[in-house]
Design an enzyme around this catalytic site. Sequence first.
Site, PDB file in Angstrom:
ATOM      1  N   HIS A 118      -8.548   7.128   3.675  1.00 38.24           N
ATOM      2  CA  HIS A 118      -7.946   8.427   3.366  1.00 38.24           C
ATOM      3  C   HIS A 118      -8.949   9.338   2.675  1.00 38.24           C
ATOM      4  O   HIS A 118      -9.943   8.885   2.123  1.00 38.24           O
ATOM      5  CB  HIS A 118      -6.717   8.264   2.460  1.00 38.24           C
ATOM      6  CG  HIS A 118      -7.060   7.837   1.055  1.00 38.24           C
ATOM      7  ND1 HIS A 118      -7.409   6.545   0.734  1.00 38.24           N
ATOM      8  CD2 HIS A 118      -7.142   8.542  -0.098  1.00 38.24           C
ATOM      9  CE1 HIS A 118      -7.673   6.479  -0.560  1.00 38.24           C
ATOM     10  NE2 HIS A 118      -7.529   7.661  -1.099  1.00 38.24           N
ATOM     11  N   ASN A 122     -13.315   9.951  -1.373  1.00 37.35           N
ATOM     12  CA  ASN A 122     -13.898   9.096  -2.382  1.00 37.35           C
ATOM     13  C   ASN A 122     -13.619   7.674  -1.915  1.00 37.35           C
ATOM     14  O   ASN A 122     -12.470   7.268  -1.854  1.00 37.35           O
ATOM     15  CB  ASN A 122     -13.202   9.388  -3.716  1.00 37.35           C
ATOM     16  CG  ASN A 122     -13.951   8.801  -4.864  1.00 37.35           C
ATOM     17  OD1 ASN A 122     -15.164   8.608  -4.789  1.00 37.35           O
ATOM     18  ND2 ASN A 122     -13.242   8.498  -5.935  1.00 37.35           N
ATOM     19  N   CYS A 130       0.298   3.228   3.589  1.00 35.47           N
ATOM     20  CA  CYS A 130       0.613   2.678   4.916  1.00 35.47           C
ATOM     21  C   CYS A 130       1.906   3.291   5.486  1.00 35.47           C
ATOM     22  O   CYS A 130       2.795   3.684   4.729  1.00 35.47           O
ATOM     23  CB  CYS A 130       0.782   1.158   4.822  1.00 35.47           C
ATOM     24  SG  CYS A 130      -0.766   0.247   5.004  1.00 35.47           S
ATOM     25  N   HIS A 181      -4.573   0.070   7.952  1.00 34.15           N
ATOM     26  CA  HIS A 181      -4.998  -0.106   6.562  1.00 34.15           C
ATOM     27  C   HIS A 181      -6.400  -0.723   6.459  1.00 34.15           C
ATOM     28  O   HIS A 181      -7.101  -0.526   5.466  1.00 34.15           O
ATOM     29  CB  HIS A 181      -3.976  -1.033   5.883  1.00 34.15           C
ATOM     30  CG  HIS A 181      -4.216  -1.290   4.443  1.00 34.15           C
ATOM     31  ND1 HIS A 181      -3.730  -0.467   3.450  1.00 34.15           N
ATOM     32  CD2 HIS A 181      -4.900  -2.280   3.809  1.00 34.15           C
ATOM     33  CE1 HIS A 181      -4.094  -0.952   2.270  1.00 34.15           C
ATOM     34  NE2 HIS A 181      -4.807  -2.038   2.458  1.00 34.15           N
ATOM     35  N   SER A 211      -8.719   4.589  -5.603  1.00 32.15           N
ATOM     36  CA  SER A 211      -7.559   3.807  -6.019  1.00 32.15           C
ATOM     37  C   SER A 211      -6.990   2.939  -4.904  1.00 32.15           C
ATOM     38  O   SER A 211      -6.165   2.081  -5.159  1.00 32.15           O
ATOM     39  CB  SER A 211      -6.479   4.761  -6.525  1.00 32.15           C
ATOM     40  OG  SER A 211      -6.095   5.656  -5.487  1.00 32.15           O
ATOM     41  N   GLN A 268      -9.047  13.535   0.635  1.00 34.49           N
ATOM     42  CA  GLN A 268      -8.200  14.471  -0.086  1.00 34.49           C
ATOM     43  C   GLN A 268      -8.654  15.903   0.174  1.00 34.49           C
ATOM     44  O   GLN A 268      -9.789  16.138   0.591  1.00 34.49           O
ATOM     45  CB  GLN A 268      -8.277  14.216  -1.587  1.00 34.49           C
ATOM     46  CG  GLN A 268      -7.776  12.854  -2.005  1.00 34.49           C
ATOM     47  CD  GLN A 268      -7.598  12.773  -3.519  1.00 34.49           C
ATOM     48  OE1 GLN A 268      -6.994  13.643  -4.139  1.00 34.49           O
ATOM     49  NE2 GLN A 268      -8.142  11.734  -4.113  1.00 34.49           N
ATOM     50  N   CYS A 270       0.833  -1.214   0.000  1.00 36.82           N
ATOM     51  CA  CYS A 270       0.000   0.000   0.000  1.00 36.82           C
ATOM     52  C   CYS A 270       0.866   1.263   0.000  1.00 36.82           C
ATOM     53  O   CYS A 270       1.787   1.395   0.800  1.00 36.82           O
ATOM     54  CB  CYS A 270      -0.899  -0.011   1.244  1.00 36.82           C
ATOM     55  SG  CYS A 270      -1.757   1.545   1.507  1.00 36.82           S
ATOM     56  N   HIS A 317      -6.895   1.955   1.728  1.00 39.71           N
ATOM     57  CA  HIS A 317      -6.405   2.577   2.963  1.00 39.71           C
ATOM     58  C   HIS A 317      -7.291   3.788   3.288  1.00 39.71           C
ATOM     59  O   HIS A 317      -7.539   4.612   2.413  1.00 39.71           O
ATOM     60  CB  HIS A 317      -4.945   3.015   2.787  1.00 39.71           C
ATOM     61  CG  HIS A 317      -4.284   3.333   4.082  1.00 39.71           C
ATOM     62  ND1 HIS A 317      -3.325   2.524   4.651  1.00 39.71           N
ATOM     63  CD2 HIS A 317      -4.486   4.360   4.951  1.00 39.71           C
ATOM     64  CE1 HIS A 317      -2.963   3.056   5.812  1.00 39.71           C
ATOM     65  NE2 HIS A 317      -3.653   4.163   6.010  1.00 39.71           N
TER      66      HIS A 317
HETATM   67  P1  H2U Z   1      -8.287   8.305  -4.315  1.00 39.32           P
HETATM   68  O1  H2U Z   1      -8.810   9.032  -3.124  1.00 39.32           O
HETATM   69  O2  H2U Z   1      -9.122   8.521  -5.514  1.00 39.32           O
HETATM   70  O3  H2U Z   1      -7.997   6.890  -4.046  1.00 39.32           O
HETATM   71  O4  H2U Z   1      -6.876   8.963  -4.640  1.00 39.32           O
HETATM   72  C1  H2U Z   1      -5.730   8.823  -3.837  1.00 39.32           C
HETATM   73  C2  H2U Z   1      -4.801   9.976  -4.158  1.00 39.32           C
HETATM   74  O5  H2U Z   1      -3.513   9.657  -3.687  1.00 39.32           O
HETATM   75  C3  H2U Z   1      -4.688  10.237  -5.652  1.00 39.32           C
HETATM   76  O6  H2U Z   1      -5.054  11.573  -5.898  1.00 39.32           O
HETATM   77  C4  H2U Z   1      -2.549  10.100  -4.601  1.00 39.32           C
HETATM   78  C5  H2U Z   1      -3.222   9.994  -5.951  1.00 39.32           C
HETATM   79  O7  H2U Z   1      -2.724  10.975  -6.839  1.00 39.32           O
HETATM   80  N1  H2U Z   1      -1.356   9.274  -4.485  1.00 39.32           N
HETATM   81  C6  H2U Z   1      -0.136   9.887  -4.267  1.00 39.32           C
HETATM   82  O8  H2U Z   1      -0.066  11.115  -4.200  1.00 39.32           O
HETATM   83  N2  H2U Z   1       0.989   9.112  -4.129  1.00 39.32           N
HETATM   84  C7  H2U Z   1       0.998   7.758  -4.201  1.00 39.32           C
HETATM   85  O9  H2U Z   1       2.028   7.115  -4.075  1.00 39.32           O
HETATM   86  C8  H2U Z   1      -0.273   7.030  -4.432  1.00 39.32           C
HETATM   87  C9  H2U Z   1      -1.510   7.840  -4.597  1.00 39.32           C
HETATM   88 ZN    ZN Z   2      -2.366   1.023   3.684  1.00 44.74          ZN
END
Ligand code: H2U
Ligand code: ZN
Length: 347
Positions: A165, A152, A55, A114, A160, A167, A52, A163
């Site tokens: 999270h 989201n 994590c 996670h 994606s 934004q 992940c 975990h």
């Molecule tokens: P989601 O909330 O749609 O899963 O997006 C996760 C965000 O995390 C996504 O905008 C960022 C992606 O650009 N990300 C990073 O900045 N670094 C990473 O190593 C993985 C994901």
């Molecule tokens: Zn994780």
Amino acid sequence: MPSSTFQNEPHRRFNPLSGEWILVSPQRTTRPWQGKVEGKQAENSPGHDPECYLCPGNTRISGATNPDYTDCFVFDNDFPAIEPAGSSDKIEDTLFKAEAVSGDCKVLCYSPDHSKTLPELSTPVIKKIIDAWCDLYSDLEEKYTWVQIFENKGEINGCSNPHPHGQIWASNHIPQLINDEDKNQQEYFNKHETPMLLRYAEDEIKHYERIICMNNDWVAVVPYWAAWPFETILLPRTHITHMNVLDEEQKSSLADILKELTTRYDNLFETSFPYSMGWHGRPANSEQAEHWQLHAHFYPPLLRSATVQKFMVGYELMAEKQRDITPEKAAEMLRNVPKTHYRSCGS
Ligand code: H2U
Ligand code: ZN
């Protein structure tokens, strides 16, 4: 408005916040379903996943290593949709108008664990997420006019990573939906001299039929004008223009209701319920913001089980949004599930 008049016949409802009409077709809920069936999401993820990107201690795609964080963890999005060093260029042509944007994109990991999404985190942990939202909001509103806090959740929703999270995207422009809400709340306030969503929360509490849960400071309802089957709006019960003015008690009661609402979502189909959620409040540096009322929208894509999704396609894309089950029925379903998370029952 109690809606006994329209429980079984097609009708339209008006969303005074967005200014949109929504078609409601309650007579249609018995139609057969032979379309796409989504696979159930994986239920048992480990507390730490070495693969992940979010994590603690792991390396992200950018090559940066996450610290061994123990609470919330904020980092700059490695793939930001808006970047700080925007120009001030504009194209003023009537049919080919454009403008440069600048901003900042952050990722907020809710917890080092996670395996647990919001409803399975404890209320003190959820309170720390709220504190992090407030801190990020204060920092970013110094520089930008709009700070969008959102989450989201769920693979079905295009998220994606499982975990937990959210934004934060901050921008030097007011995005379209906020602009609409601002205008509609302002017009209501000018006419009625009270904030639209404060009055709306009071009315919903009186009617009760769309309420899911509430406490001293907050109320969660399926809005009268909901477009998504299990859409909800989370509203303060007093006038609060934006997140940073919440006191400690209001933040604690917010943690409680966030846990309860998301637990009810998970319990509805006994699945980790996907949604897009986000906060709206008065834009930064607003001179006059009395018309604004802080609120969170939850837009879950599920329709009638953990595996059947609502698609906003066809008529929705071409004409107007449409729903089958009434908001009153959706609220009743969410109200009638247990308040304790299904995964914690019996453990
Ligand atoms: P989601 O909330 O749609 O899963 O997006 C996760 C965000 O995390 C996504 O905008 C960022 C992606 O650009 N990300 C990073 O900045 N670094 C990473 O190593 C993985 C994901
Ligand atoms: Zn994780």
